[in-house]
Design a protein around this motif. Structure first.
Motif: not given
Length: 413
Positions: A370-394
């Motif tokens: 899950r953290i890898r997906q959070f980082i991927g979304s943060h870096l713009g590698i993944l689509d946060i709309g598909r993999h997020g949201p990450f309220p707890d990690l954010a």
């Protein structure tokens, strides 16, 4: 052509682990320059033949036999060269005084990573976040990816190192790492090596290390039966950088703690069988690419902090002493693995290199993904709309000053 400078003044392994950043910059059509300590100049030239290597005296008290003052003209010459080169991007990867000194030669707006602004040390936003992420070391990303993510358009992880594949030349054994308690004592290491040799087609063994490990190599070899000792060559202290590359490149496997030679093997596409204990954790500094295996000590106190004493009587070493550890190496059957050890294999994904559990326990595996997906979304590698949201990690990892919401829905600092 744009020019980029990478300031990498630390150790052997760190220089190898800079590879994804180097390749990314070259793929972006940058002329790449790397500033290294002069002790690593020859290695840097071997690793990165298309880069321009600049060697400074970054460690010790000067050039051997010539005193501290001998470093000044060497470094001044390099700094003058830098002044005459127009670097559009400068990557300062570490925070040693010398790293900061070199980075201070440039406009802070061009420096990524660690930089000086009005005399104050500061980190790029990505490094700020990455330092917070490092609070969960079991779920941390690989150091290679940490550095490479300073640049946009990272090349795919699978293009960094070759797929690991046995080369037919026997087994390399790295005798020790920089930190003693991260390495296996020779009497513990010996049965593990014999187990690996028993199932390897080529029976030759090459002991690798610096001159300081030569005696340890002799003691290790003395633990082998005479027939095995006859097939063993102690190369500790007997290879220069080119010689080490030549030996490692032909091996079937490198058995090692967390060392620079481990990263060199991965660079060359030679399979690693790594032994991680104490402060070493495979998700942070494991071999990069696909096809490597790490036997990880998994105790309630690991990974620890190497700069602090061990108050647990090195209990992370105990499982490697069990007969089942050698049996597992020979059979690779999960049921033969002893308690206190976990086995991970390396693979590549959208973010970089990750480690997948193959035997034992991985209690943080789901959170790490899950953290890898959070980082991927943060870096713009993944689509946060598909993999997020990450309220707890954010909430845990972001700070108020970090929040900038881009119109494409990706949150970046």
């Amino acid at each position: 052509m744009n020019r980029a400078l990478i300031i990498q003044l630390t150790r052997f392994g760190d220089l190898v682990q800079t590879k994804r950043l180097v390749l990314t910059l070259q793929n972006r059509n940058f002329e790449v320059h790397i500033c290294v300590d002069r002790s690593l100049k020859d290695l840097a030239t071997i690793l990165y033949p298309q880069a321009n290597i600049h060697a400074v005296v970054a460690h010790g008290t000067g050039i051997k036999g010539r005193g501290f003052d001998s470093a000044l003209p060497v470094n001044l010459s390099v700094f003058t060269t830098f002044k005459n080169l127009a670097f559009s991007e400068v990557y300062n990867l570490n925070f040693s005084p010398m790293n900061y000194a070199v980075a201070s030669l440039f406009d802070p707006d061009t420096v990524k990573g660690h930089r000086m602004v009005n005399g104050q040390p500061m980190k790029s936003p990505w490094f700020d976040l990455a330092f917070r992420l490092a609070a969960e070391r079991r779920n941390n990303i690989n150091l290679v990816d940490y550095w490479a993510a300073l640049s946009p358009e990272m090349i795919p992880a699978e293009k960094v190192n070759p797929l690991a594949d046995p080369k037919g030349g026997g087994i390399g054994v790295v005798l020790a790492g920089r930190e003693t308690r991260r390495s296996l004592p020779y009497e513990v290491f010996a049965p593990l090596i014999l187990a690996a040799r028993s199932v390897n087609k080529c029976k030759k063994i090459f002991l690798l290390g610096s001159n300081a490990e030569r005696e340890a190599g002799r003691k290790l070899q003395a633990k082998f039966p005479a027939s095995v000792s006859a097939d063993t060559t102690n190369l500790a202290g007997r290879t220069d950088w080119q010689g080490l590359v030549g030996v490692v490149s032909g091996l079937d496997m490198v058995m090692t703690p967390d060392t620079g030679t481990m990263h060199l093997a991965a660079h060359l596409g030679v399979p690693v069988l790594g032994f991680f204990l104490s402060s070493a954790w495979c998700t942070e500094t494991g071999p990069y690419g696909t096809g490597h295996t790490i036997i990880q000590a998994d105790t309630d106190c690991s990974p620890c902090v190497e700069s602090q004493p061990c108050y647990c009587n090195l209990k992370c070493l105990a499982p490697f002493k069990e007969p089942g550890a050698a049996r597992f190496i020979a059979t690779r059957k999960p049921e033969h693995l002893v308690s206190g050890l976990s086995v991970f294999e390396s693979a590549c994904d959208f973010l970089g290199t990750k480690f997948i559990i193959k035997a034992g326990n991985d209690v943080t595996g789901e959170r790490r993904e899950r953290i890898r997906q959070f980082i991927g979304s943060h870096l713009g590698i993944l689509d946060i709309g598909r993999h997020g949201p990450f309220p707890d990690l954010a909430e845990k990892f972001y700070r108020e000053k970090d929040w900038i919401t881009l119109n494409r829905g990706v949150i970046l600092p």
